[in-house]
Motif scaffolding. Sequence first.
Motif, short mmCIF file in Angstrom:
data_model
loop_
_atom_site.label_atom_id
_atom_site.label_comp_id
_atom_site.label_asym_id
_atom_site.label_seq_id
_atom_site.Cartn_x
_atom_site.Cartn_y
_atom_site.Cartn_z
N UNK A 780 0.82 -1.21 0.00
CA UNK A 780 0.00 0.00 0.00
C UNK A 780 0.86 1.26 0.00
N UNK A 781 1.64 1.44 1.05
CA UNK A 781 2.52 2.62 1.09
C UNK A 781 3.99 2.22 1.08
N UNK A 782 4.25 0.97 0.75
CA UNK A 782 5.62 0.49 0.67
C UNK A 782 5.66 -1.01 0.77
N UNK A 783 6.80 -1.54 1.15
CA UNK A 783 6.97 -2.99 1.25
C UNK A 783 7.60 -3.34 2.59
N UNK A 784 7.19 -4.51 3.10
CA UNK A 784 7.83 -5.11 4.26
C UNK A 784 8.63 -6.31 3.80
N UNK A 785 9.85 -6.43 4.31
CA UNK A 785 10.69 -7.57 3.94
C UNK A 785 11.11 -8.31 5.21
N UNK A 786 11.44 -9.58 5.11
CA UNK A 786 11.86 -10.32 6.30
C UNK A 786 13.14 -9.75 6.91
N UNK A 787 13.30 -9.98 8.21
CA UNK A 787 14.52 -9.53 8.90
C UNK A 787 15.73 -10.29 8.35
N UNK A 788 16.85 -9.59 8.33
CA UNK A 788 18.15 -10.18 7.97
C UNK A 788 18.11 -10.85 6.59
N UNK A 789 17.32 -10.30 5.68
CA UNK A 789 17.18 -10.86 4.32
C UNK A 789 17.55 -9.78 3.32
N UNK A 790 18.86 -9.61 3.11
CA UNK A 790 19.33 -8.56 2.20
C UNK A 790 18.84 -8.78 0.77
N UNK A 791 18.80 -10.03 0.24
CA UNK A 791 18.28 -10.22 -1.13
C UNK A 791 16.83 -9.76 -1.27
N UNK A 792 15.99 -10.03 -0.27
CA UNK A 792 14.59 -9.61 -0.37
C UNK A 792 14.49 -8.08 -0.37
N UNK A 793 15.30 -7.44 0.47
CA UNK A 793 15.30 -5.98 0.49
C UNK A 793 15.78 -5.43 -0.85
N UNK A 794 16.80 -6.04 -1.42
CA UNK A 794 17.32 -5.61 -2.72
C UNK A 794 16.25 -5.74 -3.80
N UNK A 795 15.46 -6.82 -3.73
CA UNK A 795 14.42 -7.04 -4.73
C UNK A 795 13.39 -5.92 -4.70
N UNK A 796 12.95 -5.51 -3.52
CA UNK A 796 11.95 -4.44 -3.42
C UNK A 796 12.54 -3.09 -3.82
N UNK A 797 13.81 -2.89 -3.59
CA UNK A 797 14.45 -1.66 -4.05
C UNK A 797 14.37 -1.57 -5.56
N UNK A 798 14.60 -2.70 -6.22
CA UNK A 798 14.54 -2.72 -7.69
C UNK A 798 13.13 -2.45 -8.19
N UNK A 799 12.12 -3.04 -7.51
CA UNK A 799 10.73 -2.84 -7.94
C UNK A 799 10.37 -1.37 -7.93
#
Length: 837
Positions: A780-799
């Motif tokens: 809705x206003x952003x994304x939540x990613x799992x803790x200590x999961x740099x690849x997941x955070x990187x994926x949402x940055x790209x989106x």
Amino acid sequence: MIEVVAHDAVAGRLRLRTLRSLRVAGLADAPGRTISTAGAWLVRPIPISLPPGDAYVALGLQPGPQRTQLLRRCGGDISTLRFWQRGVAPLPPVIYLAPQAAADYAKLEHKHGPSAALLQRFLRHRNRRVVHLPALDAWVDRRLRTVQVVTTIQIGGAERITLDLAAELNRLNTPTLVVALGKPTRQAFPAPENFSDLSQQRDRMGALMQVARQFGADVIHAHLLDAADVQRLTAAGFQVVVTLHNTPNAWPRGMQALGTQDAALLLGCAQAVTREITLPIPKRTLWNGIQPTLEPAKLNWRTTLGIPPSAIVLLALANVRFQKRLDRLPEILLATQALLDTEVHLLLAGQGTEQLPLPPRAHALGLQSDIASVLAASDVLIAASDHEGLSLAQLEALAAGKAVVATEVGGTKEVPGITLVPVDASAAQFAAAIKSALANDRPLFPKSFTRHAMARRAQWLYPRVLARSHPPSGLLLVCNNFSVGGAQSSARRLLTQLAARSIKVRAAVVEEEPRRPTAGRAALLKAGIPVMATPPPSRMDAAAACGLLLEDIDRQPPAVVVFWNLISSYKILLADALLHTPVFDVSPGEMLYASLDRYFTQPRTGLPYLNARDYGTLLTGVIVKYANEATQARHAFDCPVHIIPNGVIIPAAIPHPSRRGPIRFSTSARLNPDKKLEELIEAFRLARPRLPACELHIAGGPDGGNKAYAKQLKHLARGLPIKWHGVVRNIPRFLQQCDIFLMISEPAGCPNASLEAMASGLPIIATDHGGASDQVIDGENGFLTPRHDAPALAEKMCVLAHDPALRMRMGQMSRKFASERFSMDHMVTRYLSVLGL
């Protein structure tokens, strides 16, 4: 009219002593005006007759050589003395102004304002008649004074506590008198030095009140008195503290029916007892204490009774009462003998034990005053009680290095080193516990259960029942400091917003140097919000610092006190002391629980709080910052929990101009390992090959002791387009130039940094921890990613980097959520409601 002058908070606590004495003398109804020093009390507190006339001044003097010498020189007409006219002598403790003199002085007060200097000039006027009136002579003592009153001083646990507490208080410079109301029905303890026996008085309570007035008592501490006696003392104007020495089924008559105004404070001898007090009167715990160094044994009971040196000796120390369940001991003796390979004997010491039917190897010793000899002959103390307060016998056995096996009743489990069995334990269970206890090492005797610790705690609590001298108003917020940080920023915002709504607010800090305010404290002071600073922990013990703060609280009582990110030892001491003030703890998230856990691994000596639930009993409520924490807080503290998220100022318009250039990711965080910026840098490194032109902007500098961590972060960032902005004073302007806000923080409550980004209309990518899910609705206003999961955070940055329309939509939703759920107005309104302001 009576006026009691108190020049500081300590003297203010003694006002009631002085008022009580002067009222008994009839001076409250006298036609003139009486001015007295707080802490004074009449030598003979009885109704007095004032001399005729309306223009004179009558003085009471403190007995002693100076009084005697002065009266020899003037015969009672003090105004004839030259040194008096020169103003050399200090003001006397009691001054009575007859009606005309009172009127003359009132005119001067109205013109010049009241002051000691003005009163001295008035009294020493050449034409003023000043006389000595012996009935006004008064003692003066700035020390708190107590009377310990007990039914008798016969040998028993409550009677022993009364005498030991009085002896230790006197040793610690708190003058204390012991009063016994009745005659002993069994062997008695030796009478102490400061002792009054009222057993021969027809009206014992009336005599007690007269003795207390003559002694100048501030507090009457009652032991074993019936409720009717306690009510009568309170009705006479005394501050009455009552110790309940057992669980409710053994309380003195009528105690369960005491009302709000019937006593000043109820003390349980153990937390277990205090928890069962449901009366509408302040309650605290004062653990029983003993002198851990026992007298040398005078008798060898093993030799006297023919017990072999190799035998195991069980001991029961108790007078014969049903609750002690001495009838279970023969079976326990037999079960223990069956389990152990050696001969087992049982000693029973206490009144009436010699009348019990006993099996072989059980020895009744009757009532014994030489406890050291009995303990010296034993190996294990056993207690099979159905209910108990806090057993002195068990403490004495521990102090003597003996094993203790006892039923888990009353305060038994609060004492380290006791082997516990269920209240309905079988004889076999007792025997197994005895075998286990004999095999275990003996711990050091716990300092919290010493006579010294007991008296020190009483000294801490007594002044609190005397502290209600002014009507309470406003809010006091107590925190560690007002340096840089999210919790500190939220506290400052709350204070300034409440002040803007005409709420009286002030603050106190415990980690700042009083003469060197942080920028945050300086800003509050500049805004007209008072902030008291106690010397930091490196220079002053927590109890001493809290004592200074309590003096300030006594001068200006707040209607409510809020702890905000405060050191655990300070918050427990203060909450314990604030008997009449609602106290709320505002949680900063996981740090609250971690800090309390550290404290409870080594709690302060004498403070009877062993876990978070014990602390929760002192609180009116806990305030958490996000929904997921409410359940944890309720379980931890077992008290009311309120959810109030942080608030943020919403800019008048979305401040994001359209611009070209690289995508700007941003975060705002102190360079502290808690903020997990190394994970953020790692995610940026992983995402960068798939990102358009981009930069990562980091606002925040290293806080104390983290310069090495900051250097490490910059080493990790080598080769990446990362801009380090250091401490940024204007966060809204910084956010104006950004496109996407990133947040990794542990522990995380309700982060202000992400709220500020939401208010500025930025989409948020955050790790799903703490209160992040309250702020960010995934998708809705952003994304939540799992803790200590740099690849997941990187994926949402790209989106987000590749979808400008999504960034705009999410940014608009961020601003909408911030306005609806996290506005400053919403936060302040919720605090006003919860705190009752």
